[in-house]
Design a protein around this motif. Structure first.
Motif, PDB file in Angstrom:
ATOM      1  N   UNK A   1       0.828  -1.208   0.000  1.00  0.00           N
ATOM      2  CA  UNK A   1       0.000   0.000   0.000  1.00  0.00           C
ATOM      3  C   UNK A   1       0.863   1.259   0.000  1.00  0.00           C
ATOM      4  N   UNK A   2       0.232   2.388  -0.258  1.00  0.00           N
ATOM      5  CA  UNK A   2       0.970   3.654  -0.329  1.00  0.00           C
ATOM      6  C   UNK A   2       1.534   4.065   1.026  1.00  0.00           C
TER       7      UNK A   2
ATOM      8  N   UNK B   1     -10.774   1.497  -3.267  1.00  0.00           N
ATOM      9  CA  UNK B   1     -10.068   1.235  -4.526  1.00  0.00           C
ATOM     10  C   UNK B   1      -8.707   1.895  -4.406  1.00  0.00           C
ATOM     11  N   UNK B   2      -7.646   1.098  -4.556  1.00  0.00           N
ATOM     12  CA  UNK B   2      -6.304   1.612  -4.295  1.00  0.00           C
ATOM     13  C   UNK B   2      -5.301   1.032  -5.281  1.00  0.00           C
ATOM     14  N   UNK B   3      -4.261   1.809  -5.525  1.00  0.00           N
ATOM     15  CA  UNK B   3      -3.140   1.335  -6.338  1.00  0.00           C
ATOM     16  C   UNK B   3      -2.180   0.581  -5.417  1.00  0.00           C
TER      17      UNK B   3
ATOM     18  N   UNK C   1      -0.915  -2.698  -9.563  1.00  0.00           N
ATOM     19  CA  UNK C   1      -2.059  -2.225 -10.334  1.00  0.00           C
ATOM     20  C   UNK C   1      -3.135  -1.666  -9.426  1.00  0.00           C
ATOM     21  N   UNK C   2      -4.301  -1.366 -10.004  1.00  0.00           N
ATOM     22  CA  UNK C   2      -5.435  -0.836  -9.249  1.00  0.00           C
ATOM     23  C   UNK C   2      -6.313  -1.989  -8.794  1.00  0.00           C
TER      24      UNK C   2
ATOM     25  N   UNK D   1     -12.096  -9.400   0.106  1.00  0.00           N
ATOM     26  CA  UNK D   1     -11.742  -9.655  -1.298  1.00  0.00           C
ATOM     27  C   UNK D   1     -10.694  -8.634  -1.715  1.00  0.00           C
ATOM     28  N   UNK D   2      -9.755  -9.034  -2.575  1.00  0.00           N
ATOM     29  CA  UNK D   2      -8.797  -8.140  -3.215  1.00  0.00           C
ATOM     30  C   UNK D   2      -8.809  -8.489  -4.696  1.00  0.00           C
ATOM     31  N   UNK D   3      -9.422  -7.611  -5.507  1.00  0.00           N
ATOM     32  CA  UNK D   3      -9.666  -7.909  -6.913  1.00  0.00           C
ATOM     33  C   UNK D   3      -9.010  -6.858  -7.793  1.00  0.00           C
TER      34      UNK D   3
END
Length: 359
Positions: free
Chosen positions: A264-265, A286-288, A330-331, A355-357
């Motif tokens: 994560x950032x 929603x995260x990069x 990615x996003x 979930x992480x999609x």
């Protein structure tokens, strides 16, 4: 020749012993540390009921403990059954509450003490014995003498029902307003997120209609039946909302699940906050992400955190050291669904789903 070597050895030994005796070095021992006096409790006999669930029922106070080192002292209190405070496993089953640094008292409300008593196995509606002691910690831990309490716990009633929270955050649509779930008789709790730019005003409705509602009374914290004045939230962000129709009061406490980890950032230092979808009762973000690990924690702190044991079954576990590994940057859309309606009295659940999609 051998005789001269032996004489030299004896002479060297005497010189060594002489120098040791002349040394100025001092042999030190760990100073004893104790509580300077007994701890105190506000009452040794307590009858708990649902009516006193939010009342202050027990105050534990203690003297300051002095350690030989100048540093903050951390205090905690421990509760246990009388029979579990002696022998090889003494106090191993104790319920421990960390109080803080240089704090010399702790107040418990009824539902907190009731949960401790029930968790330790005291029978419902019958007098039982608990012992309480105080722990002081710095370079080691020391403990006060215990005090025995007589406690009568109650069985929390199973309550059902909801009230509703229409407001600016969702354009005042009562049909889709956030629901607050009953956690005690007349007490409701739930979660919500106010998006940046959304208005802070809301009302509280007893049904999904406008036949009866509450607005602000004398202050923003007071409920008044059919008041036209809106309640006002502090601003954008996520909150735990608690409404007490018995006392006609409400509170909003900042409360946000977030993702944390080197994917994560914020890496492992700062959580990326999630938003609460009150219709699906799911936390989302929603995260990069970059290749690395992801976990979930509450309020940007490690006090309450969840980690998975693998990356396949979509389950996270309370205080688990595991994390979800993201192999490709990615996003991503990330969700967390957790049944934490009333953590103050029932604690946090052992598991939650996530979930992480990749989008």
């Amino acid at each position: 020749m051998k005789k001269y070597i032996n004489k030299l050895f004896i002479l060297g030994s005497l010189l060594f012993l002489g120098s040791s005796c002349d040394s100025d070095a001092e042999l030190t021992t760990l100073e004893a540390v104790n509580f300077p006096s007994e701890i105190n409790v506000s009452s040794t006999k307590i009858v708990l009921t649902e009516d006193t669930a939010e009342d202050q029922v027990l105050l534990v106070s203690w003297p300051e403990v002095t350690f030989p080192i100048e540093a903050p002292v951390t205090y905690a209190i421990q509760f246990d059954l009388v029979g579990d405070t002696s022998g090889a496993n003494a106090w191993q089953k104790a319920k421990r509450i960390e109080v803080g640094t240089d704090v010399l008292s702790k107040t418990l409300i009824g539902e907190e003490l009731n949960k401790i008593a029930v968790d330790l196995g005291l029978p419902i509606d019958v007098e039982g014995k608990l012992v309480v002691r105080v722990e002081a910690a710095m370079d080691r831990k020391v403990f006060s003498n215990p005090i025995t309490l007589t406690v009568t716990p109650y069985e929390k009633s199973v309550v059902f029902g909801e009230i509703y929270m229409p407001g600016s955050y969702q354009n005042w649509a009562i049909e889709t307003a956030a629901a607050l779930t009953a956690i005690q008789k007349g007490v409701y709790q739930g979660y919500m997120t106010v998006a940046t730019g959304a208005g802070p005003g809301f009302k509280l409705n007893t049904e999904r209609n406008w036949a009866q509602f509450y607005g602000a009374g004398a202050t923003n914290s007071d409920l008044q039946n059919m008041s036209d004045t809106d309640f006002v939230l502090p601003g954008a962000g996520s909150y735990q909302i608690k409404v007490n129709l018995n006392t006609l009061k409400w509170t909003a406490t900042p409360y946000s699940w977030g993702i944390v980890g080197d994917a994560t950032s914020g890496s492992w230092d700062n959580s990326t906050p999630m938003s609460y979808d009150h219709q699906t009762k799911t936390w989302k973000v929603t995260a990069v992400l970059v290749p690395g690990n992801v976990k979930f924690r509450l309020n940007n702190s490690w006090t309450i955190n969840y980690g998975p044991k693998n990356t396949t079954d979509g389950i996270v576990y309370l205080d688990d050291q595991g994390s979800h590994y993201v192999g490709e940057g990615g996003t991503y859309e990330i969700t967390l669904q957790i049944n934490d309606v009333d953590p103050a009295s029932t604690g946090y659940p052992p598991t939650a789903t996530y979930t992480i999609t990749k989008k």
